[in-house]
Design a protein around this motif. Structure first.
Motif, PDB file in Angstrom:
ATOM      1  N   GLU A 240       1.247  -2.605  -1.462  1.00 59.30           N
ATOM      2  CA  GLU A 240       0.760  -1.268  -1.695  1.00 59.30           C
ATOM      3  C   GLU A 240       2.006  -0.317  -1.178  1.00 59.30           C
ATOM      4  O   GLU A 240       1.795   0.405  -0.251  1.00 59.30           O
ATOM      5  N   ARG A 242       3.755   3.003  -1.968  1.00 59.94           N
ATOM      6  CA  ARG A 242       3.622   4.493  -2.441  1.00 59.94           C
ATOM      7  C   ARG A 242       4.623   5.451  -2.503  1.00 59.94           C
ATOM      8  O   ARG A 242       5.595   5.209  -1.331  1.00 59.94           O
ATOM      9  N   PHE A 249       3.344   8.890  -6.154  1.00 59.04           N
ATOM     10  CA  PHE A 249       2.448   8.005  -6.963  1.00 59.04           C
ATOM     11  C   PHE A 249       1.733   7.440  -5.637  1.00 59.04           C
ATOM     12  O   PHE A 249       2.342   7.237  -4.309  1.00 59.04           O
ATOM     13  N   ASN A 251      -0.741   4.335  -3.347  1.00 58.10           N
ATOM     14  CA  ASN A 251      -0.368   2.859  -3.385  1.00 58.10           C
ATOM     15  C   ASN A 251      -0.323   2.261  -4.780  1.00 58.10           C
ATOM     16  O   ASN A 251      -1.321   2.241  -5.433  1.00 58.10           O
ATOM     17  N   SER A 252       0.541   1.360  -4.569  1.00 58.20           N
ATOM     18  CA  SER A 252       0.697   0.647  -5.935  1.00 58.20           C
ATOM     19  C   SER A 252       1.188  -0.982  -5.653  1.00 58.20           C
ATOM     20  O   SER A 252       1.495  -1.376  -4.875  1.00 58.20           O
ATOM     21  N   ASN A 253       0.409  -1.853  -6.528  1.00 67.72           N
ATOM     22  CA  ASN A 253       0.437  -3.309  -6.444  1.00 67.72           C
ATOM     23  C   ASN A 253       1.945  -3.664  -6.710  1.00 67.72           C
ATOM     24  O   ASN A 253       2.133  -3.466  -8.061  1.00 67.72           O
ATOM     25  N   ARG A 296       9.645   1.118 -10.194  1.00 68.22           N
ATOM     26  CA  ARG A 296       8.536   2.195 -10.695  1.00 68.22           C
ATOM     27  C   ARG A 296       9.631   3.596 -10.778  1.00 68.22           C
ATOM     28  O   ARG A 296      10.111   4.015  -9.677  1.00 68.22           O
TER      29      ARG A 296
END
Length: 341
Positions: A240, A242, A249, A251-253, A296
């Motif tokens: 998670e 971010r 952006f 929280n990202s997997n 990312r």
């Protein structure tokens, strides 16, 4: 207006003769001595005394005796806020940036680092160890532990000119990559780093500001400075990660579960940010285990080719019992073109 001729000497035997108007103050006298000395080192100040009396800046020099010597003593600053403000001028940083090199045809410099810890820099400026409430030396050489809730400076904003001079380049950098090793046993507390642009960075006329993303906003408040707060969650499924702030952006997997400090055997994860002069940046997470990589893009203007942004330690809400463990900080510069073959 009448003038006064004052003789100033230092404990080391330097002597200066300063002529000032009788209406001037000790401030003008002090500045004149500093100029004749060729300036002072960062985090130092000049104190003037005559006949055992400390001469304050607003004292008129008409109250001084032209017959008695004025003693000038250079002292080191002891206030932590002033030392932190002066840290960007520490010679330890200039010396490290001055080691930069690149091979023929390469657009990038060698990786520089590890940078000295901020505690080491403050000790160098003050002449003795400095105690910070929430930032302490870690168990391993060159490591730190952070427990506060408001962030502490890890790397001040730096002038990249020594780097450019070392590689013989007249062109500005196109990008820099900064990496910081971090981990913690704190669970469900966003942690990582805050990136803060130098106040000297100006936005290009064609730069389009993107919407600010906030989850809780912790780490973004600092007198209007341009910031991004990069946080992830060791021990939590999918990590998670971010990026709070402009162009950020949610929280990202990250495709794997970053092990906590204890689970990993006290090994760090690496947060790596590549900051470009066009504002198109990249964040990369390198996990403590082989093959754990994720990246990312995000957009924010944090680097202008010369002024390296500041880096702060961050741990949402802080934790004395489960601090943020911080390892080496490294940096690499990138130019638009390689050196001629």
């Amino acid at each position: 207006m009448a003038s006064m001729q004052l003789k100033v000497c230092t404990p080391g035997g330097e002597q200066f003769e300063i002529q000032l108007a009788a209406g001037d103050t000790v401030r003008q006298l002090r500045e004149a001595v500093e100029n004749q000395k060729g300036g002072l080192e960062p985090a130092t100040c000049l104190k003037l005394l005559q006949g055992g009396r400390v001469l304050l800046d607003d004292l008129g020099i008409s109250e001084l005796s032209e017959e008695a010597l004025v003693m000038a003593v250079v002292t080191r600053e002891t206030r932590l806020d002033i030392l932190l403000h002066a840290s960007s001028h520490c010679s330890l940083y200039k010396d490290l940036l001055g080691t930069a090199s690149r091979e023929e045809g390469s657009c990038s410099t060698s990786v520089m680092g590890p940078f000295p810890t901020i505690l080491k820099v403050l000790e160098d400026l003050r002449g003795e160890a400095v105690d910070m409430e929430h930032l302490k030396p870690g168990a391993m050489e060159g490591s730190l532990e952070f427990s506060g809730r408001n962030g502490d400076l890890l790397l001040p904003s730096l002038d990249a000119e020594p780097l450019r001079a070392a590689v013989g380049s007249s062109e500005p950098l196109e990008a820099i990559t900064l990496s910081v090793a971090v981990n913690s046993d704190a669970y469900n507390q966003g942690l990582g780093i805050v990136i803060e642009a130098s106040p000297l960075v100006c936005l290009p006329a064609d730069f389009s500001e993107l919407k600010v993303y906030t989850y809780n906003g912790y780490g973004l408040q600092n007198e209007g400075r341009r910031r991004n707060a990069l946080k992830f969650h060791p021990g939590m499924e999918d990590g998670e990660l971010r990026m709070e702030g402009a162009g950020g952006f949610h929280n990202s997997n990250v495709g794997f579960t970053p092990k906590s400090w204890s689970e990993s055997g006290k090994k760090p994860h690496t947060l790596e940010v590549t900051l470009r002069t066009n504002g198109n940046n990249t964040v990369r997470l390198l996990g403590s285990e082989p093959g754990q990589e994720w990246e990312r893009p995000w957009q924010n203007m944090l680097f202008d080719g010369l002024h390296v942004p500041a880096i702060y330690a961050w741990l949402d809400l802080g934790s004395k019992s489960q601090p943020l463990h911080i390892g080496p900080i490294m940096m690499q510069g990138h130019f638009a073109q390689g050196t001629p073959a």
